[in-house]
Design an enzyme around this catalytic site. Structure first.
Site, PDB file in Angstrom:
ATOM      1  N   GLU A 148     -18.201  82.960  48.836  1.00 52.17           N
ATOM      2  CA  GLU A 148     -16.758  82.865  49.081  1.00 52.17           C
ATOM      3  C   GLU A 148     -16.215  81.602  48.412  1.00 52.17           C
ATOM      4  O   GLU A 148     -16.984  80.722  48.024  1.00 52.17           O
ATOM      5  CB  GLU A 148     -16.495  82.812  50.591  1.00 52.17           C
TER       6      GLU A 148
ATOM      7  N   LYS B  43     -14.663  77.942  47.672  1.00 54.16           N
ATOM      8  CA  LYS B  43     -14.740  76.629  48.306  1.00 54.16           C
ATOM      9  C   LYS B  43     -13.343  76.025  48.223  1.00 54.16           C
ATOM     10  O   LYS B  43     -12.868  75.690  47.147  1.00 54.16           O
ATOM     11  CB  LYS B  43     -15.764  75.751  47.577  1.00 54.16           C
TER      12      LYS B  43
ATOM     13  N   ASP C 135     -10.345  73.506  48.495  1.00 52.29           N
ATOM     14  CA  ASP C 135     -10.269  72.064  48.294  1.00 52.29           C
ATOM     15  C   ASP C 135      -9.117  71.492  49.116  1.00 52.29           C
ATOM     16  O   ASP C 135      -8.028  71.254  48.615  1.00 52.29           O
ATOM     17  CB  ASP C 135     -10.057  71.788  46.795  1.00 52.29           C
TER      18      ASP C 135
ATOM     19  N   TYR D 171     -13.675  79.363  57.686  1.00 52.17           N
ATOM     20  CA  TYR D 171     -14.774  79.931  56.912  1.00 52.17           C
ATOM     21  C   TYR D 171     -16.148  79.804  57.555  1.00 52.17           C
ATOM     22  O   TYR D 171     -17.139  80.172  56.939  1.00 52.17           O
ATOM     23  CB  TYR D 171     -14.820  79.308  55.520  1.00 52.17           C
TER      24      TYR D 171
ATOM     25  N   LYS E 260     -20.223  74.079  42.232  1.00 49.31           N
ATOM     26  CA  LYS E 260     -18.992  73.385  41.837  1.00 49.31           C
ATOM     27  C   LYS E 260     -18.521  73.866  40.466  1.00 49.31           C
ATOM     28  O   LYS E 260     -19.320  73.968  39.535  1.00 49.31           O
ATOM     29  CB  LYS E 260     -19.243  71.872  41.779  1.00 49.31           C
TER      30      LYS E 260
ATOM     31  N   CYS F 100      20.437  55.665  27.560  1.00 47.87           N
ATOM     32  CA  CYS F 100      19.864  57.015  27.487  1.00 47.87           C
ATOM     33  C   CYS F 100      19.371  57.292  26.070  1.00 47.87           C
ATOM     34  O   CYS F 100      20.137  57.145  25.112  1.00 47.87           O
ATOM     35  CB  CYS F 100      20.926  58.039  27.888  1.00 47.87           C
TER      36      CYS F 100
ATOM     37  N   CYS G 184      21.926  60.138  24.502  1.00 45.97           N
ATOM     38  CA  CYS G 184      23.344  59.938  24.189  1.00 45.97           C
ATOM     39  C   CYS G 184      23.759  58.469  24.179  1.00 45.97           C
ATOM     40  O   CYS G 184      24.907  58.158  23.873  1.00 45.97           O
ATOM     41  CB  CYS G 184      24.215  60.725  25.171  1.00 45.97           C
TER      42      CYS G 184
ATOM     43  N   CYS H 240      20.670  59.051  33.427  1.00 46.16           N
ATOM     44  CA  CYS H 240      21.819  59.039  32.527  1.00 46.16           C
ATOM     45  C   CYS H 240      22.898  59.818  33.261  1.00 46.16           C
ATOM     46  O   CYS H 240      22.670  60.958  33.664  1.00 46.16           O
ATOM     47  CB  CYS H 240      21.448  59.737  31.217  1.00 46.16           C
TER      48      CYS H 240
ATOM     49  N   CYS I 218      25.708  64.862  28.302  1.00 45.08           N
ATOM     50  CA  CYS I 218      24.623  64.351  27.464  1.00 45.08           C
ATOM     51  C   CYS I 218      23.856  65.542  26.866  1.00 45.08           C
ATOM     52  O   CYS I 218      23.425  66.431  27.606  1.00 45.08           O
ATOM     53  CB  CYS I 218      23.711  63.488  28.329  1.00 45.08           C
TER      54      CYS I 218
HETATM   55  S1  IVH Z   1     -19.251  75.873  54.918  1.00 46.57           S
HETATM   56  C1  IVH Z   1     -22.328  73.497  57.316  1.00 46.57           C
HETATM   57  N1  IVH Z   1     -17.464  77.081  53.467  1.00 46.57           N
HETATM   58  O1  IVH Z   1     -16.496  71.732  51.564  1.00 46.57           O
HETATM   59  C2  IVH Z   1     -21.548  74.149  56.290  1.00 46.57           C
HETATM   60  N2  IVH Z   1     -17.369  74.709  53.582  1.00 46.57           N
HETATM   61  O2  IVH Z   1     -18.075  69.735  50.114  1.00 46.57           O
HETATM   62  C3  IVH Z   1     -20.153  74.246  56.677  1.00 46.57           C
HETATM   63  N3  IVH Z   1     -15.494  73.718  52.339  1.00 46.57           N
HETATM   64  O3  IVH Z   1     -17.647  69.963  54.343  1.00 46.57           O
HETATM   65  C4  IVH Z   1     -19.273  74.282  55.539  1.00 46.57           C
HETATM   66  N4  IVH Z   1     -14.673  75.627  51.605  1.00 46.57           N
HETATM   67  O4  IVH Z   1     -15.205  70.954  54.434  1.00 46.57           O
HETATM   68  C5  IVH Z   1     -17.930  75.888  53.895  1.00 46.57           C
HETATM   69  N5  IVH Z   1     -15.924  78.318  52.265  1.00 46.57           N
HETATM   70  C6  IVH Z   1     -16.384  77.142  52.690  1.00 46.57           C
HETATM   71  C7  IVH Z   1     -15.756  75.930  52.335  1.00 46.57           C
HETATM   72  C8  IVH Z   1     -16.277  74.710  52.800  1.00 46.57           C
HETATM   73  C9  IVH Z   1     -14.526  74.305  51.627  1.00 46.57           C
HETATM   74  C10 IVH Z   1     -15.615  72.264  52.526  1.00 46.57           C
HETATM   75  C11 IVH Z   1     -16.166  71.811  53.871  1.00 46.57           C
HETATM   76  C12 IVH Z   1     -17.418  71.044  53.501  1.00 46.57           C
HETATM   77  C13 IVH Z   1     -17.123  70.608  52.114  1.00 46.57           C
HETATM   78  C14 IVH Z   1     -18.379  70.224  51.375  1.00 46.57           C
END
Ligand code: IVH
Length: 707
Positions: free
Chosen positions: A139, A141, A143, A252, A349, A443, A446, A461, A466
């Protein structure tokens, strides 16, 4: 998750409740019934809006339902419950965020960066479990900012930040303002007494851009990326402010779940991670149910990660990778964990989106509101597959704060379709040759002396005529978010302006096509296309025209709000600041800006001029329809339908706000199957797209079809 039947029932109930007036309610018994119904429909509309991003009623109607609930609860306070939708916005300031211990430690994840790392991970998992092939769940990740939510008997009782992993900060009040976090979820139905869920608070990329734009216009420093914006917003001390930020929460991972006797349910009753995600999704959480893929063996995992890396920019939220988890939860204890991360999961990553490069020069650009923006010209550098050669330096304060000089080596980040941004100056790389950045006094377009208004961070400006500003206003009017005039981009607008064809926005509708035909680079065909797209723009929904006017602080979201409350754009000249402030999400600054715009005779004249030239300034029937029940949904048809032609069926979908496309992809929501379906059916099954029979489809839409 709601079944189609339930949705229909709730939409009917919504219609009924919209007609209820508080005066009609005679006693507490009757009030109780209405209050419960209101809560049920508001929860449903919250889910459509915040979880599916596909509302079926207008904001105006939603507000009406909400207000009725507030009024009834004020009149009968004994009916208030902690899980009522009205309890989301706490009024008090939170002085501090007390420490709170997590039920399960919030571990981090091990990182991997390439195929070999993933193969190594798989090898270790196979060794430890003795399995030949492992089932993984993969799934996105997210941010954002990590959170842990605790529900007791279905009630959301506590939410916390990650903190040090063992103890976090209690931010329950702020989290309650996030409408994708249910205040009640039916865990008891599944025998779950106490549950802790991990998730991530995020801001959609487009909203992030808008927040930054607003911050800049208000003279505040912008956030570096959506993650910082989410984390910063969560720790605001005023929950009301938090509610304004448009935060969302994805969940998640279930990290703790016990029944009433304290028995652990993870690995026993909740067997697989994919089932846990499905359960959360079904209970109304925003969980990556559609995004998650169960993969047999590591090669499928690698392919799925690669697919997402390619597609990441098309996803509305910022992702920094994928998370690969062993799907069978009962294997977790066997795999164990280090003090830092579990051995049953790994993060994959994506390629970094930062790079260092050198500032070659700084130029100053004039925007459509006259704001002067310093832009650094960079030694071109590739970041995440895109060559970056310039970056905005935002304003004078930003330059001072980061101490940026010409000749500096800087670290640049480009997050998705978010504009590139300077993270920091690498001071160690300085040679002493670097030159300070000097702001112009006049500016650059102009020559008018620039001014800095009190409380603002930008130099402006103030000459409305302008040339640079006029050009930017025309470009904005024609842009994708506004009137969407294809073929009238930046370069052409500039050229037409210089040739005297385009001196104002209405000039777009008076272009001398015979002269344009004779210009170099313009053929019969391209002029024809330009003319067509300009003609088409005359009939755009009025919220696009409002956006295109370029009123300060009025982006496409505010433009939609305004459009919902008027019939014709010109009516806005009669609205007072107070009246404008009654509209959802319009505060004093925005209201004053709208008022000022419509009290400038030149602007009003321009709107009438556009109307005269054939631009639609009043809503038509289609725009008045409130029930966009299929908004955000994509349909594909296969096989022969008995009701109607495929074109007709597609038209129905579009008339209800949905999209009809020709081929099945992971973005498809429904495949409607007629007689003798083609290969699309198999593809849809593979991708897990929901399949509807013709009857089911007709059931879904028939009551909304206008005869
Ligand atoms: S699982 C023990 N699933 O990424 C494992 N983490 O860099 C629990 N994160 O600390 C985390 N998306 O805050 C999991 N689909 C996802 C995630 C996820 C983002 C974050 C989470 C974790 C950090 C690690």
């Amino acid at each position: 998750m709601y079944t189609p039947e339930k949705e229909k029932e709730l939409i009917q109930l919504t219609k009924k409740l919209l007609k209820v007036k508080i005066e009609d309610i005679k006693d507490i018994q009757q009030a109780k019934e209405i209050v419960e119904q209101l809560r049920e429909v508001i929860r449903y509309h919250d889910w459509r809006y915040y979880v599916l991003a596909s509302p079926v009623i207008s904001d105006y109607e939603y507000d009406k339902l909400f207000r009725l609930l507030v009024e009834l609860e004020e009149k009968y306070p004994q009916l208030i419950t902690p899980t009522s939708p009205t309890q989301r916005v706490a009024s008090e300031l939170t002085k501090e965020f007390p420490p709170v211990k997590h039920l399960a430690p919030m571990l981090s994840l091990e990182n991997s960066y390439n195929e070999e790392d993933l193969l190594d991970f798989d090898r270790r998992v196979r060794e430890l479990t003795g399995l030949e092939q492992v089932e993984y769940s993969v799934e996105p990740k997210f941010d954002g900012a990590g959170i842990a939510l605790v529900y007791e008997d279905g009630v959301f009782i506590r939410g916390a930040t990650r903190g040090d992993g063992t103890v976090g900060e209690d931010i329950t009040q702020n989290l309650k303002t996030i409408k994708s976090i249910p205040l009640y979820a039916d865990f008891p139905k599944y025998g779950i007494k106490t549950i802790e869920i991990r998730g991530e608070v995020l801001i959609r990329k487009d909203l992030f851009k808008k927040i930054n734009q607003e911050r800049l216009e208000e003279g505040l420093p912008p956030f570096a990326n959506p993650r910082n914006a989410a984390a910063g917003s969560l720790r605001l001390q005023d929950p009301k402010e938090v509610a304004k930020r448009g935060l969302e929460a994805f969940v998640y991972q279930i990290t703790y779940a016990v029944d009433k006797d304290g028995n652990n349910l993870l690995g026993t009753k909740i067997k697989k991670h994919s089932e846990a995600i499905e359960l959360l999704y079904k209970l109304g959480f925003k969980a990556p149910y559609k995004e998650l893929k169960v993969c047999k063996g590591i090669q499928e995992v690698i392919d799925y990660c690669n697919l997402w890396e390619k597609e990441r920019d098309n996803y509305p939220y910022e992702l920094d990778g994928m998370v690969v988890k062993v799907n069978d939860i009962s294997l977790y204890p066997k795999l164990g964990m280090t003090s830092h991360h579990p051995r049953w999961a790994i993060a994959y990553k994506f390629k970094p989106r930062q790079a260092t490069t050198k500032i070659l020069d700084v130029v100053f650009q004039v925007g459509r509101t006259g704001a002067i923006t310093p832009v650094a010209k960079l030694e071109p550098v590739e970041i995440g597959g895109v060559i970056v050669s310039s970056v905005s330096l935002i304003n004078e304060d930003f330059i001072k704060e980061k101490d940026i000089r010409i000749g500096d080596t800087v670290l640049v980040e480009r997050a998705g379709d978010v504009i590139p941004y300077i993270v920091k100056v690498i001071k160690e790389a300085r040679t002493g040759e670097e030159k300070p950045i000097v702001f112009p006094k006049n500016c650059p377009s102009c020559g008018t002396p620039v001014v800095k208004l009190p409380g603002e961070a930008v130099w402006r400006c103030v000459n409305a005529n302008c040339p640079a500003q006029v050009i930017e206003r025309i470009i904005y009017f024609a842009s994708k978010d506004a009137m969407d005039i294809r073929g009238l981009g930046r370069a052409i607008v500039k050229r037409f302006y210089q040739l005297g064809f385009l001196k104002s926005i209405p000039d777009i509708y008076r272009l001398p096509y015979d002269k344009i035909k004779q210009l170099e680079g313009f053929g019969e065909k391209s002029v024809e296309n330009l003319k067509k797209s300009i003609e088409a723009s005359k009939n755009r929904p009025i919220h696009r025209l409002i956006t295109g006017l370029g009123i300060r602080y009025v982006g496409k979201i505010t433009a939609k709000t305004l459009a919902e409350h008027i019939n014709c754009v010109e009516e806005l000249k009669d609205w007072t600041v107070e009246e404008l402030m009654k509209l959802p999400d319009i505060g004093e600054i925005v209201a004053t800006s709208i008022y000022d715009f419509f009290h400038n005779q030149q602007n009003v004249k321009m709107i009438y001029e556009l109307k005269e030239l054939g631009v639609k300034t009043c809503k038509d029937k289609k725009e008045e329809s409130q029930l966009d029940i299929l908004k955000g949904k994509t349909f594909v048809f296969t096989g022969t339908l008995s009701c109607c032609s495929r074109e007709k069926a597609q038209e129905i979908v579009e008339s209800l706000g949905g999209k009809a496309t020709g081929s099945v992809s992971k973005k498809t929501d429904y495949l409607v199957v007629g007689e003798k379906p083609g290969s699309k059916l198999k593809k849809a099954q593979q991708l897990g797209v929901k399949i509807l029979s013709e009857e089911e489809f007709l059931d879904m839409v028939k009551e909304y079809l206008k005869t």
